[in-house]
Design a protein around this motif. Structure first.
Motif, PDB file in Angstrom:
ATOM      1  N   ALA A   1      49.346  32.376  39.940  1.00 46.18           N
ATOM      2  CA  ALA A   1      48.017  31.887  40.306  1.00 46.18           C
ATOM      3  C   ALA A   1      46.934  32.805  39.747  1.00 46.18           C
ATOM      4  O   ALA A   1      45.932  32.341  39.185  1.00 46.18           O
ATOM      5  N   PHE A   2      47.121  34.110  39.870  1.00 48.11           N
ATOM      6  CA  PHE A   2      46.146  35.078  39.352  1.00 48.11           C
ATOM      7  C   PHE A   2      45.974  34.905  37.843  1.00 48.11           C
ATOM      8  O   PHE A   2      44.851  34.894  37.338  1.00 48.11           O
ATOM      9  N   GLY A   3      47.078  34.758  37.139  1.00 48.38           N
ATOM     10  CA  GLY A   3      47.033  34.627  35.688  1.00 48.38           C
ATOM     11  C   GLY A   3      46.249  33.418  35.221  1.00 48.38           C
ATOM     12  O   GLY A   3      45.665  33.425  34.133  1.00 48.38           O
ATOM     13  N   MET A   4      46.210  32.384  36.046  1.00 47.39           N
ATOM     14  CA  MET A   4      45.446  31.188  35.681  1.00 47.39           C
ATOM     15  C   MET A   4      43.950  31.479  35.654  1.00 47.39           C
ATOM     16  O   MET A   4      43.211  30.892  34.876  1.00 47.39           O
ATOM     17  N   TYR A   5      43.490  32.372  36.503  1.00 45.09           N
ATOM     18  CA  TYR A   5      42.069  32.668  36.634  1.00 45.09           C
ATOM     19  C   TYR A   5      41.642  33.904  35.858  1.00 45.09           C
ATOM     20  O   TYR A   5      40.466  34.084  35.576  1.00 45.09           O
ATOM     21  N   ALA A   6      42.581  34.785  35.534  1.00 43.59           N
ATOM     22  CA  ALA A   6      42.240  36.057  34.915  1.00 43.59           C
ATOM     23  C   ALA A   6      41.759  35.872  33.489  1.00 43.59           C
ATOM     24  O   ALA A   6      42.186  34.975  32.770  1.00 43.59           O
ATOM     25  N   ASP A   7      40.886  36.755  33.090  1.00 40.86           N
ATOM     26  CA  ASP A   7      40.390  36.796  31.719  1.00 40.86           C
ATOM     27  C   ASP A   7      41.343  37.655  30.917  1.00 40.86           C
ATOM     28  O   ASP A   7      41.456  38.862  31.154  1.00 40.86           O
ATOM     29  N   ALA A   8      42.041  37.051  29.982  1.00 40.57           N
ATOM     30  CA  ALA A   8      43.055  37.769  29.204  1.00 40.57           C
ATOM     31  C   ALA A   8      42.460  38.890  28.378  1.00 40.57           C
ATOM     32  O   ALA A   8      43.161  39.837  28.019  1.00 40.57           O
ATOM     33  N   THR A   9      41.170  38.826  28.083  1.00 41.28           N
ATOM     34  CA  THR A   9      40.555  39.869  27.259  1.00 41.28           C
ATOM     35  C   THR A   9      39.930  40.975  28.097  1.00 41.28           C
ATOM     36  O   THR A   9      39.497  41.978  27.563  1.00 41.28           O
ATOM     37  N   MET A  10      39.877  40.787  29.402  1.00 42.09           N
ATOM     38  CA  MET A  10      39.245  41.772  30.283  1.00 42.09           C
ATOM     39  C   MET A  10      40.267  42.805  30.715  1.00 42.09           C
ATOM     40  O   MET A  10      41.188  42.507  31.449  1.00 42.09           O
TER      41      MET A  10
ATOM     42  N   GLN B   1      47.079  48.471  30.830  1.00 51.67           N
ATOM     43  CA  GLN B   1      46.013  47.485  30.859  1.00 51.67           C
ATOM     44  C   GLN B   1      46.299  46.469  31.955  1.00 51.67           C
ATOM     45  O   GLN B   1      47.433  46.090  32.177  1.00 51.67           O
ATOM     46  N   GLN B   2      45.244  46.049  32.628  1.00 52.42           N
ATOM     47  CA  GLN B   2      45.354  45.057  33.681  1.00 52.42           C
ATOM     48  C   GLN B   2      44.415  43.911  33.379  1.00 52.42           C
ATOM     49  O   GLN B   2      43.399  44.091  32.719  1.00 52.42           O
ATOM     50  N   GLN B   3      44.761  42.750  33.881  1.00 54.63           N
ATOM     51  CA  GLN B   3      43.866  41.608  33.773  1.00 54.63           C
ATOM     52  C   GLN B   3      42.979  41.576  35.006  1.00 54.63           C
ATOM     53  O   GLN B   3      43.338  42.095  36.058  1.00 54.63           O
ATOM     54  N   TYR B   4      41.825  40.933  34.851  1.00 50.86           N
ATOM     55  CA  TYR B   4      40.870  40.799  35.934  1.00 50.86           C
ATOM     56  C   TYR B   4      40.324  39.388  35.963  1.00 50.86           C
ATOM     57  O   TYR B   4      40.218  38.737  34.933  1.00 50.86           O
ATOM     58  N   ILE B   5      39.948  38.941  37.144  1.00 49.86           N
ATOM     59  CA  ILE B   5      39.212  37.691  37.271  1.00 49.86           C
ATOM     60  C   ILE B   5      37.745  38.058  37.198  1.00 49.86           C
ATOM     61  O   ILE B   5      37.246  38.817  38.036  1.00 49.86           O
ATOM     62  N   THR B   6      37.078  37.539  36.194  1.00 45.86           N
ATOM     63  CA  THR B   6      35.649  37.784  36.013  1.00 45.86           C
ATOM     64  C   THR B   6      34.881  36.546  36.482  1.00 45.86           C
ATOM     65  O   THR B   6      35.471  35.460  36.611  1.00 45.86           O
ATOM     66  N   PRO B   7      33.593  36.681  36.716  1.00 47.57           N
ATOM     67  CA  PRO B   7      32.818  35.478  37.054  1.00 47.57           C
ATOM     68  C   PRO B   7      32.934  34.408  35.960  1.00 47.57           C
ATOM     69  O   PRO B   7      33.047  33.221  36.261  1.00 47.57           O
ATOM     70  N   GLU B   8      32.961  34.840  34.720  1.00 50.10           N
ATOM     71  CA  GLU B   8      33.071  33.900  33.601  1.00 50.10           C
ATOM     72  C   GLU B   8      34.433  33.198  33.602  1.00 50.10           C
ATOM     73  O   GLU B   8      34.508  31.982  33.384  1.00 50.10           O
TER      74      GLU B   8
ATOM     75  N   ILE C   1      33.313  36.210  43.939  1.00 48.45           N
ATOM     76  CA  ILE C   1      34.114  37.391  43.604  1.00 48.45           C
ATOM     77  C   ILE C   1      33.688  38.581  44.456  1.00 48.45           C
ATOM     78  O   ILE C   1      34.531  39.335  44.958  1.00 48.45           O
ATOM     79  N   CYS C   2      32.390  38.744  44.655  1.00 46.13           N
ATOM     80  CA  CYS C   2      31.860  39.884  45.411  1.00 46.13           C
ATOM     81  C   CYS C   2      32.467  39.977  46.805  1.00 46.13           C
ATOM     82  O   CYS C   2      32.703  41.077  47.315  1.00 46.13           O
ATOM     83  N   ARG C   3      32.737  38.849  47.406  1.00 43.10           N
ATOM     84  CA  ARG C   3      33.277  38.823  48.771  1.00 43.10           C
ATOM     85  C   ARG C   3      34.606  39.578  48.893  1.00 43.10           C
ATOM     86  O   ARG C   3      34.908  40.152  49.929  1.00 43.10           O
ATOM     87  N   PHE C   4      35.405  39.582  47.815  1.00 42.21           N
ATOM     88  CA  PHE C   4      36.714  40.240  47.857  1.00 42.21           C
ATOM     89  C   PHE C   4      36.824  41.409  46.884  1.00 42.21           C
ATOM     90  O   PHE C   4      37.899  41.966  46.718  1.00 42.21           O
ATOM     91  N   ASP C   5      35.732  41.769  46.244  1.00 38.11           N
ATOM     92  CA  ASP C   5      35.707  42.870  45.286  1.00 38.11           C
ATOM     93  C   ASP C   5      35.627  44.189  46.054  1.00 38.11           C
ATOM     94  O   ASP C   5      34.548  44.691  46.347  1.00 38.11           O
ATOM     95  N   LEU C   6      36.776  44.744  46.372  1.00 36.38           N
ATOM     96  CA  LEU C   6      36.848  45.906  47.259  1.00 36.38           C
ATOM     97  C   LEU C   6      36.278  47.187  46.649  1.00 36.38           C
ATOM     98  O   LEU C   6      35.776  48.040  47.361  1.00 36.38           O
ATOM     99  N   ASN C   7      36.358  47.322  45.324  1.00 38.31           N
ATOM    100  CA  ASN C   7      35.859  48.558  44.709  1.00 38.31           C
ATOM    101  C   ASN C   7      34.489  48.378  44.057  1.00 38.31           C
ATOM    102  O   ASN C   7      33.968  49.312  43.453  1.00 38.31           O
TER     103      ASN C   7
ATOM    104  N   ASP D   1      33.434  46.688  41.414  1.00 39.38           N
ATOM    105  CA  ASP D   1      33.297  46.701  39.951  1.00 39.38           C
ATOM    106  C   ASP D   1      32.913  45.336  39.377  1.00 39.38           C
ATOM    107  O   ASP D   1      32.793  45.179  38.165  1.00 39.38           O
ATOM    108  N   GLY D   2      32.734  44.335  40.229  1.00 39.83           N
ATOM    109  CA  GLY D   2      32.273  43.032  39.768  1.00 39.83           C
ATOM    110  C   GLY D   2      33.363  42.095  39.289  1.00 39.83           C
ATOM    111  O   GLY D   2      33.079  40.982  38.839  1.00 39.83           O
ATOM    112  N   VAL D   3      34.612  42.527  39.371  1.00 40.51           N
ATOM    113  CA  VAL D   3      35.753  41.706  38.968  1.00 40.51           C
ATOM    114  C   VAL D   3      36.843  41.836  40.029  1.00 40.51           C
ATOM    115  O   VAL D   3      36.811  42.751  40.852  1.00 40.51           O
ATOM    116  N   LEU D   4      37.808  40.902  40.005  1.00 37.65           N
ATOM    117  CA  LEU D   4      38.928  40.985  40.939  1.00 37.65           C
ATOM    118  C   LEU D   4      40.179  41.435  40.206  1.00 37.65           C
ATOM    119  O   LEU D   4      40.589  40.812  39.223  1.00 37.65           O
TER     120      LEU D   4
END
Length: 164
Positions: free
Chosen positions: A84-93, A107-114, A139-145, A147-150
């Motif tokens: 599920a995460f991989g579907m939303y994550a930005d592969a380049t982030m 390297q880790q993937q992240y879910i960005t607003p984009e 994203i901000c609601r669950f962005d614990l650190n 950084d603007g991404v999940l």
């Protein structure tokens, strides 16, 4: 947001758009990521198919997702969440792209607003009309650190605490 993720996953698996997921669609969508074969997919569908039509409708799929979340098999839950995460994550982030010069960290993937907005648009979700600012707020609601991404860990917390 968690129910939206499950709904989006359902929509992505429903390749023919008939509102139901067949064993073949389940297998096709999960084979590479989870190692689910045809027999395993057919068993999953048969076990969750409440109306006996050989397919999973949206409600049956959500029930299956809830049961998977509550399953004692942590490895299974983790693999499902990674899909599920991989579907939303930005592969380049990656961590470096996020401004974290962590050195030798993998390297880790992240879910960005984009990437969230893009995935919602691809799935034709009602939330596809959301602007970038609304996606940032989600994203901000669950962005614990902050950084603007999940990250995957933040996504896991979101799914565990706010889920289905």
């Amino acid at each position: 947001m968690a129910a939206m993720v499950a709904t989006s996953l359902f929509a992505a698996l429903d390749k023919d758009g008939d509102g139901k997921v067949s064993a073949a669609e389940l297998c096709g969508g999960m084979a590479a990521a989870l190692g689910v074969g045809e027999k395993e997919a057919a068993t999953i569908v048969a076990a969750a198919d409440a109306d006996g039509d050989g397919l999973l409708d949206h409600e049956e799929f959500l029930r299956l997702a809830r049961e998977a979340e509550q399953a004692p098999d942590e490895d299974c839950r983790s693999r499902c969440l990674k899909v599920a995460f991989g579907m939303y994550a930005d592969a380049t982030m990656t961590k470096a792209a996020a401004g974290d010069e962590g050195g030798d960290e993998p390297q880790q993937q992240y879910i960005t607003p984009e990437s969230l907005k893009r995935m919602l648009s691809q799935l034709g979700a009602p939330q596809a009309q959301l602007g970038l600012e609304e996606c940032k707020a989600m994203i901000c609601r669950f962005d614990l650190n902050g950084d603007g991404v999940l990250s995957f860990d933040e996504f896991r917390v979101m799914m565990h605490d706010g889920l289905i």
